[in-house]
Design a protein around this motif. Structure first.
Motif, PDB file in Angstrom:
ATOM      1  N   VAL A 156       0.836  -1.204   0.000  1.00  0.00           N
ATOM      2  CA  VAL A 156       0.000   0.000   0.000  1.00  0.00           C
ATOM      3  C   VAL A 156       0.871   1.253   0.000  1.00  0.00           C
ATOM      4  CG1 VAL A 156      -1.744   1.279   1.298  1.00  0.00           C
ATOM      5  CG2 VAL A 156      -1.919  -1.195   1.106  1.00  0.00           C
ATOM      6  N   SER A 157       2.003   1.202   0.701  1.00  0.00           N
ATOM      7  CA  SER A 157       2.939   2.340   0.689  1.00  0.00           C
ATOM      8  C   SER A 157       3.451   2.598  -0.722  1.00  0.00           C
ATOM      9  CB  SER A 157       4.122   2.063   1.626  1.00  0.00           C
ATOM     10  OG  SER A 157       3.691   1.923   2.961  1.00  0.00           O
ATOM     11  N   TYR A 158       3.797   1.524  -1.420  1.00  0.00           N
ATOM     12  CA  TYR A 158       4.258   1.660  -2.809  1.00  0.00           C
ATOM     13  C   TYR A 158       3.172   2.252  -3.698  1.00  0.00           C
ATOM     14  CZ  TYR A 158       4.787   0.333  -7.664  1.00  0.00           C
ATOM     15  OH  TYR A 158       4.800   0.373  -9.028  1.00  0.00           O
ATOM     16  N   LEU A 159       1.936   1.770  -3.536  1.00  0.00           N
ATOM     17  CA  LEU A 159       0.843   2.260  -4.372  1.00  0.00           C
ATOM     18  C   LEU A 159       0.633   3.766  -4.203  1.00  0.00           C
ATOM     19  CD1 LEU A 159      -1.763  -0.631  -3.996  1.00  0.00           C
ATOM     20  CD2 LEU A 159      -0.387  -0.078  -6.020  1.00  0.00           C
ATOM     21  N   MET A 160       0.884   4.276  -2.995  1.00  0.00           N
ATOM     22  CA  MET A 160       0.726   5.719  -2.777  1.00  0.00           C
ATOM     23  C   MET A 160       1.713   6.536  -3.592  1.00  0.00           C
ATOM     24  SD  MET A 160      -0.292   6.558   1.170  1.00  0.00           S
ATOM     25  CE  MET A 160       0.996   5.603   1.984  1.00  0.00           C
ATOM     26  N   VAL A 161       2.948   6.076  -3.694  1.00  0.00           N
ATOM     27  CA  VAL A 161       3.973   6.867  -4.400  1.00  0.00           C
ATOM     28  C   VAL A 161       4.148   6.417  -5.843  1.00  0.00           C
ATOM     29  CG1 VAL A 161       5.219   7.412  -2.285  1.00  0.00           C
ATOM     30  CG2 VAL A 161       5.825   5.337  -3.549  1.00  0.00           C
TER      31      VAL A 161
END
Length: 243
Positions: A156-161
């Motif tokens: 989810v952290s990756y999807l944000m950036v």
């Protein structure tokens, strides 16, 4: 006038609920901590619509919204996940994984504030949706072990950036007459949330995770299209060479 300040009141309410979520997490009231994030999402969705309906948009409100979002949808869900799911893993790893999420959220918000987006889309998973996914996911701690939570929070952290495009529903406006009903909607939502905190949070997890998964699907579809295009170009080049 108070009406012109109403969007900022919604934003500060969002921040207040984020702080309550952190407090509830430390007190072991995990369902309430998760539901505070969910209700904060409602307020976050209202503040911009109220501002547009009242013609009360401002740079001050925009910056206040971003600062509040970092707490409510970055820090609060990460702390909830840390307290509920990461107690059994090595502390250094737990600290690092917990910190990654709000850091990516802050990067996502900073990029949103300084770059022009694509009309009708967000670039990267919006932090309210990301925070909602993590907060509600944490409630499944009795059924899921820490490695799966670690994978989830990193993904989810990756999807944000990422540069994945997500549908933007901001065009769904709020009529000016509906602004006065907004407090009643919030009160009703809070009442339902307090009465059924865990059930409601787990129910809301479904549409949130489907929204996040939309970006993953788009990424794979894009990769498949590129692969197919590359294969077609190679086949065409081989055919031209034979001729």
């Amino acid at each position: 006038m108070f009406t012109k300040s109403l969007p900022n009141v919604c934003t500060l309410g969002n921040l207040f609920l984020g702080m309550l979520s952190i407090i509830f997490a430390f007190e072991g009231k995990y369902s309430m901590a998760a539901i505070m994030v969910i209700v904060a999402m409602l307020l976050d969705g209202l503040d911009g619509r109220v501002a547009r309906a009242l013609n009360a948009q401002s740079e001050f409100g925009k910056e206040l919204d971003s600062l509040s979002d970092v707490i409510s949808f970055g820090v609060a869900p990460a702390i909830l996940m840390y307290t509920i799911a990461f107690s059994s893993i090595q502390p250094g790893l737990a600290w690092a994984i917990t910190a990654i999420f709000p850091m990516c959220g802050a990067l996502r918000l900073a990029r949103f504030n300084v770059r022009k987006g694509v009309p009708g889309y967000f670039i990267g998973l919006p932090i309210p949706a990301a925070g909602g996914v993590i907060a509600t996911l944490s409630l499944f701690h009795k059924n899921i072990t820490a490695p799966y939570f670690i994978f989830g929070i990193i993904l989810v952290s990756y999807l944000m950036v990422s540069s994945v495009k997500y549908p933007n529903f901001k065009k769904i406006g709020l009529p000016k007459k509906g602004v006065m009903l907004a407090p009643l909607v919030v009160i009703f939502a809070v009442t339902i949330a307090v009465v059924f905190p865990e059930e409601l949070s787990k129910l809301i997890f479904i549409p949130l995770v489907l929204y996040a998964a939309y970006g993953i699907k788009q990424t794979f579809d894009k990769l498949l299209r590129r692969s197919k295009q590359a294969e077609e170009e190679e086949a065409e080049e081989a055919y031209n060479t034979k001729r």
